[in-house]
Scaffold this active site. Sequence first.
Site, mmCIF file in Angstrom:
data_model
loop_
_atom_site.group_PDB
_atom_site.id
_atom_site.type_symbol
_atom_site.label_atom_id
_atom_site.label_comp_id
_atom_site.label_asym_id
_atom_site.label_seq_id
_atom_site.Cartn_x
_atom_site.Cartn_y
_atom_site.Cartn_z
ATOM 1 N N LYS A 13 0.752 -3.026 -1.526
ATOM 2 C CA LYS A 13 2.128 -2.525 -1.575
ATOM 3 C C LYS A 13 2.924 -3.254 -2.665
ATOM 4 O O LYS A 13 2.466 -4.276 -3.201
ATOM 5 C CB LYS A 13 2.761 -2.702 -0.197
ATOM 6 C CG LYS A 13 2.059 -1.893 0.907
ATOM 7 C CD LYS A 13 2.781 -2.045 2.244
ATOM 8 C CE LYS A 13 2.100 -1.214 3.322
ATOM 9 N NZ LYS A 13 2.891 -1.213 4.583
ATOM 10 N N TYR A 53 2.864 9.030 4.696
ATOM 11 C CA TYR A 53 3.517 8.488 5.894
ATOM 12 C C TYR A 53 4.093 9.572 6.798
ATOM 13 O O TYR A 53 4.993 9.291 7.596
ATOM 14 C CB TYR A 53 4.598 7.482 5.487
ATOM 15 C CG TYR A 53 4.030 6.137 5.056
ATOM 16 C CD1 TYR A 53 3.221 5.386 5.911
ATOM 17 C CD2 TYR A 53 4.307 5.603 3.794
ATOM 18 C CE1 TYR A 53 2.697 4.155 5.530
ATOM 19 C CE2 TYR A 53 3.794 4.373 3.396
ATOM 20 C CZ TYR A 53 2.993 3.647 4.274
ATOM 21 O OH TYR A 53 2.480 2.423 3.900
ATOM 22 N N ARG A 106 -1.993 -10.447 6.189
ATOM 23 C CA ARG A 106 -0.562 -10.511 6.525
ATOM 24 C C ARG A 106 -0.192 -11.866 7.127
ATOM 25 O O ARG A 106 0.875 -12.410 6.834
ATOM 26 C CB ARG A 106 -0.216 -9.368 7.483
ATOM 27 C CG ARG A 106 -0.249 -8.004 6.788
ATOM 28 C CD ARG A 106 -0.345 -6.866 7.790
ATOM 29 N NE ARG A 106 -0.223 -5.546 7.177
ATOM 30 C CZ ARG A 106 -0.475 -4.407 7.834
ATOM 31 N NH1 ARG A 106 -0.867 -4.439 9.096
ATOM 32 N NH2 ARG A 106 -0.330 -3.250 7.215
ATOM 33 N N ASN A 120 4.639 -5.880 4.208
ATOM 34 C CA ASN A 120 3.485 -6.546 4.821
ATOM 35 C C ASN A 120 2.225 -6.451 3.951
ATOM 36 O O ASN A 120 1.106 -6.479 4.438
ATOM 37 C CB ASN A 120 3.254 -6.016 6.241
ATOM 38 C CG ASN A 120 3.026 -4.516 6.268
ATOM 39 O OD1 ASN A 120 2.964 -3.880 5.212
ATOM 40 N ND2 ASN A 120 2.890 -3.948 7.443
ATOM 41 N N HIS A 123 -1.692 -1.682 3.057
ATOM 42 C CA HIS A 123 -1.952 -0.553 3.956
ATOM 43 C C HIS A 123 -3.459 -0.414 4.095
ATOM 44 O O HIS A 123 -4.196 -0.603 3.137
ATOM 45 C CB HIS A 123 -1.396 0.742 3.356
ATOM 46 C CG HIS A 123 -1.952 1.977 4.046
ATOM 47 N ND1 HIS A 123 -1.426 2.452 5.214
ATOM 48 C CD2 HIS A 123 -3.027 2.764 3.752
ATOM 49 C CE1 HIS A 123 -2.151 3.509 5.615
ATOM 50 N NE2 HIS A 123 -3.118 3.707 4.739
ATOM 51 N N GLU A 134 -5.921 10.388 3.169
ATOM 52 C CA GLU A 134 -5.167 9.471 2.308
ATOM 53 C C GLU A 134 -5.872 9.268 0.957
ATOM 54 O O GLU A 134 -5.208 9.121 -0.072
ATOM 55 C CB GLU A 134 -5.000 8.125 3.030
ATOM 56 C CG GLU A 134 -4.094 8.245 4.262
ATOM 57 C CD GLU A 134 -4.090 7.004 5.140
ATOM 58 O OE1 GLU A 134 -4.814 6.023 4.829
ATOM 59 O OE2 GLU A 134 -3.353 7.015 6.148
HETATM 60 P P1 IDP Z 1 0.089 -0.194 9.870
HETATM 61 O O1 IDP Z 1 0.431 -0.289 8.386
HETATM 62 O O2 IDP Z 1 -0.277 -1.529 10.431
HETATM 63 O O3 IDP Z 1 -0.915 0.900 10.171
HETATM 64 P P2 IDP Z 1 2.109 1.592 10.932
HETATM 65 O O4 IDP Z 1 2.591 1.554 12.346
HETATM 66 O O5 IDP Z 1 1.231 2.729 10.524
HETATM 67 O O6 IDP Z 1 1.442 0.187 10.618
HETATM 68 O O7 IDP Z 1 3.417 1.585 10.017
HETATM 69 C C1 IDP Z 1 3.326 1.893 8.648
HETATM 70 C C2 IDP Z 1 4.142 0.871 7.874
HETATM 71 O O8 IDP Z 1 5.516 1.018 8.219
HETATM 72 C C3 IDP Z 1 3.828 -0.587 8.193
HETATM 73 O O9 IDP Z 1 2.724 -1.088 7.476
HETATM 74 C C4 IDP Z 1 5.120 -1.277 7.779
HETATM 75 O O10 IDP Z 1 5.202 -1.386 6.360
HETATM 76 C C5 IDP Z 1 6.155 -0.247 8.223
HETATM 77 N N1 IDP Z 1 6.628 -0.507 9.590
HETATM 78 C C6 IDP Z 1 5.991 -0.257 10.764
HETATM 79 N N2 IDP Z 1 6.740 -0.605 11.819
HETATM 80 C C7 IDP Z 1 7.894 -1.083 11.310
HETATM 81 C C8 IDP Z 1 9.093 -1.598 11.896
HETATM 82 O O11 IDP Z 1 9.240 -1.705 13.129
HETATM 83 N N3 IDP Z 1 10.073 -2.000 11.022
HETATM 84 C C9 IDP Z 1 9.949 -1.899 9.664
HETATM 85 N N4 IDP Z 1 8.843 -1.406 9.076
HETATM 86 C C10 IDP Z 1 7.829 -1.014 9.879
HETATM 87 MG MG MG Z 2 -0.697 2.961 9.901
#
Ligand code: IDP
Ligand code: MG
Length: 141
Positions: A13, A53, A106, A120, A123, A134
């Site tokens: 990212k 997304y 992370r 974070n 992805h 994707e």
């Molecule tokens: P993942 O990347 O671990 O699969 P997902 O739930 O698919 O997590 O969420 C996609 C991305 O959205 C996360 O990697 C993070 O960048 C962002 N994200 C997820 N939950 C939150 C939140 O509660 N606050 C802010 N950003 C979030």
């Molecule tokens: Mg995800």
Amino acid sequence: MKMSTEQTLILVKPDGVKRGLVGEVINRIEKNGYKVTNLKMLTADPSQLTQHYAEHKGKVFYEPLIEFMASGPIVAIVAQGEQVIEGFRKMAGATDPANAEAGTIRGDLAGEQGGKVVQNIVHGSDSVESANREIKIFFGN
Ligand code: IDP
Ligand code: MG
């Protein structure tokens, strides 16, 4: 034991690219025995990000997430290997860096981002279906 060679989409990212962590992420992928089979740097366009997304549309973090992902170059990587989908997600660690264990990308590298869950570093696809979908978004057919 069930053998299954998979491919997954990994994104470094904008925070990871800005902080010079591209090599570190690739090194961890390769050290874990996975092969990089495709790779490119790009600035994602809105249509790529809204497709990528789509499952999060309507959530509170959706708009900030899309905006953040468009804020600078990213590196898209296809990695291949035995159960790489789950394997890379373990390597990435918990979504919220504050909850990510030491030894994960992370946990080791995103801990200092002041509670910004969106930033974070990486992805990783979460299923075979997501991975196929994707990979197409970022690498075409
Ligand atoms: P993942 O990347 O671990 O699969 P997902 O739930 O698919 O997590 O969420 C996609 C991305 O959205 C996360 O990697 C993070 O960048 C962002 N994200 C997820 N939950 C939150 C939140 O509660 N606050 C802010 N950003 C979030
Ligand atoms: Mg995800």
